[in-house]
Each structure stands twice: as structure tokens, then as C-alpha cells.
Write a protein that holds these residues in place. Sequence first.
Motif, short mmCIF file in Angstrom:
data_model
loop_
_atom_site.label_atom_id
_atom_site.label_comp_id
_atom_site.label_asym_id
_atom_site.label_seq_id
_atom_site.Cartn_x
_atom_site.Cartn_y
_atom_site.Cartn_z
N GLN A 64 -10.73 36.75 22.89
CA GLN A 64 -11.39 36.76 24.19
C GLN A 64 -12.35 37.95 24.30
O GLN A 64 -13.32 37.92 25.05
CB GLN A 64 -10.36 36.85 25.32
CG GLN A 64 -9.51 35.62 25.50
CD GLN A 64 -10.31 34.44 26.03
OE1 GLN A 64 -11.10 34.57 26.95
NE2 GLN A 64 -10.09 33.28 25.42
N GLY A 65 -12.04 39.03 23.58
CA GLY A 65 -12.86 40.22 23.68
C GLY A 65 -12.73 40.90 25.02
O GLY A 65 -13.61 41.68 25.42
N TYR A 66 -11.62 40.65 25.71
CA TYR A 66 -11.45 41.21 27.05
C TYR A 66 -10.99 42.67 26.93
O TYR A 66 -10.03 42.97 26.21
CB TYR A 66 -10.44 40.39 27.84
CG TYR A 66 -10.36 40.78 29.29
CD1 TYR A 66 -11.37 40.41 30.18
CD2 TYR A 66 -9.29 41.54 29.78
CE1 TYR A 66 -11.31 40.79 31.51
CE2 TYR A 66 -9.23 41.92 31.10
CZ TYR A 66 -10.24 41.55 31.97
OH TYR A 66 -10.19 41.92 33.27
N PRO A 67 -11.65 43.59 27.63
CA PRO A 67 -11.42 45.02 27.38
C PRO A 67 -10.18 45.63 28.03
O PRO A 67 -9.86 46.77 27.73
CB PRO A 67 -12.69 45.68 27.94
CG PRO A 67 -13.13 44.76 29.03
CD PRO A 67 -12.78 43.37 28.56
N ASN A 68 -9.48 44.89 28.90
CA ASN A 68 -8.33 45.49 29.59
C ASN A 68 -7.18 44.48 29.56
O ASN A 68 -6.81 43.91 30.59
CB ASN A 68 -8.69 45.88 31.02
CG ASN A 68 -7.71 46.90 31.60
OD1 ASN A 68 -6.77 47.34 30.93
ND2 ASN A 68 -7.92 47.26 32.84
N LEU A 69 -6.64 44.30 28.39
CA LEU A 69 -5.66 43.24 28.14
C LEU A 69 -4.36 43.80 27.58
O LEU A 69 -4.38 44.68 26.72
CB LEU A 69 -6.25 42.23 27.14
CG LEU A 69 -5.33 41.12 26.63
CD1 LEU A 69 -4.97 40.16 27.75
CD2 LEU A 69 -6.00 40.37 25.47
N GLU A 70 -3.24 43.27 28.08
CA GLU A 70 -1.92 43.48 27.47
C GLU A 70 -1.44 42.12 26.96
O GLU A 70 -1.53 41.13 27.69
CB GLU A 70 -0.92 44.02 28.48
CG GLU A 70 -1.18 45.42 28.95
CD GLU A 70 -0.14 45.88 29.97
OE1 GLU A 70 0.14 47.08 30.01
OE2 GLU A 70 0.38 45.03 30.74
#
Length: 325
Positions: A64-70
Motif C-alpha cells: 500500500q505504501g501507507y506511511p503510518n501503518l501497523e
Amino acid sequence: MNNITVNELPKPKNEIGWPWTVENSLVNPTQTPNGQSWPRISIVTPSYNQAQYIEATIRSVLLQGYPNLEFFIMDGGSTDGSVEIIRRYDPWITKWVSEPDRGQTHAINKGLSQGSGEIFTWLNSDDILVPNSLFHVAEMYRQNPNAVGWVGGCYLISPEGVLLTTELPRGLTQAELADWYHTGYIFQPSCFFSANAYRKIGGLDESLNYSMDFDLWIRLANEGDYVATDEFLSAAVIHDEAKTQARRADMFAETIAMQIKYGFDEQAAMLINRLMTPPPFSKQLERAVRSRLSPVKQKLPFLKKEKLPLFTPMAIQTTEEDENL
């Protein structure tokens, strides 16, 4: 979690397309369009003996390239090679365990209890997120931060990735959701929900094995509103081994029990009536031919549905001898 590319992850065997050789198409900015930080999203994947699917699930989250992921994986002690697959992705997973648990619902609660995000969800180990989905959810959250859930469409695909049908969310008030499968419906992998609301209502009911999502949506709807988008956020793999397919009678029975529990007796009666009404004979015949009469399939025009895969959810299986070549 930093922006992850396909070149950083373990190389696919021969799989192509999403989520193997294709990356998220969005540029990964460090801030939202209005200059704020991206909301943290916590995702839990409960896992048990789904080796042929789980790698695609993992990659669909990481890419996803999502910068704030757990990203948490709660494996129940798989013995089919799932653990070896998970271990290959260890550097990019927030936390994972493989240990006996009390079932899928307990595994989800166990994972979400460790999440620190504003937005929660779970993604089963035979489903995948589609490209850009987390950014769409984050934008919905930015515009509607007080909602209890942010929901979108879901592709229903075969194990080979062929599109079977699509589902969009409908009927998102509590009364509408109580008329489940009819007036109201949310496809679970495309529902992201408020971490605060989840904690307030006590999380998932671990006594439920099939309808814990329906039960959660009903209780969340009592706390506030859902926000919907026509964007597709996930793809659910429809296969015979999935418990919602293999044990559909138990799933419906549990759903009806929840409807009655929350005082929606009329909706329960309507669901029972719909389930007891046989489908048209033509549909019964088509199902029978598809499942039992494979030798004659090619002679029947209505079964000739050649379609290209939309995604590639199932990893190519190789033998130990192949891997040593």
C-alpha cells in the motif's frame, strides 16, 4: 512503516500483477493534502493454515505504501507452511506470533488490543487489499473523523483471481443493518472502524464464530454513523474451504440469533423466510452442473465464461523438488 517497494520484498516465484509485481500507484507523501499527518491504521490478519493465500494478503498490505501503518499477524499455530511464509516478511511486519488461540475472533481481538491506530480493521488471510485503499480510507477519516466506520466496495473473486461479482455497502443505519443481507450489508474486508468506538463497546464477541462482524457493525451503529464510498477497498476470495462457505447454515443461524438478541425479531423472521424460499430452478441446475458435472461443462454455452484474472490471490504452489532446481 516506510514506503515499501516490490524490489524490497521477497521475489515472487512466477506470480504477476497485484500484489506481486505491481505497486501502489499513489506517491507516498509524508502528509495529507491539508498538511496533517496521516492517521495511523492498525490492521490484524488472523491466520490458520492458509498457506496458498496468505502471502498475497501480506503483500497487499505492505505494498500500500501507507506511511503510518501497523500490521499484526496472529497465527493460530499453522502447520501447512504459513509460518515459513510469515517469517520471510518479518522485517516489515509490526508483530506476529504463531501460537494456539481460541479461534479467529480471539485472534483478532488479541491483535487489535496491541494496536495504537485511530483506525482499526482486520484482513483475513485469504483476502487482499486493493491498490490505494488505505489512502482512500485515510481521506474518508480526514473528512469524517467522528464516524464509527469507513466502508467501501469489495470485489468477490475466485482463487484464480477471476472477478465473480462486486458488493457495495448499503443500508448503514442500525435498523437497516439489522435487515442483514437484504436492506443492509457491509463486506467485512472493506470496513475500517474507529478504534475508540471499538474499545468503548468491548471489541468483538469471542463467543461468535461466524457473525462477529455483523454483531460488531450493529453495536458500532449504536454509537454513531458509518461513512461510505463507492471506491473498492478490498477483494474477498470465495472458495469452498472458507468457513462462511463451508458452514453457511451455522453462519445464518448465528446471524439470526444476533438479530433476535438485539430486538430485531421481524428482520430475523424475514431472513428465515428468504432462506427457506428455494432459488429458481435454473440457478439450482447451474450450481449442480458447475459442482458435479464437470465433463460436460464445455458443451453448455451458459457455463463458458472465460475471464482474465483481476488480481492474483493464490500463490503458485511448488514442490520441494521444483525449488531445488
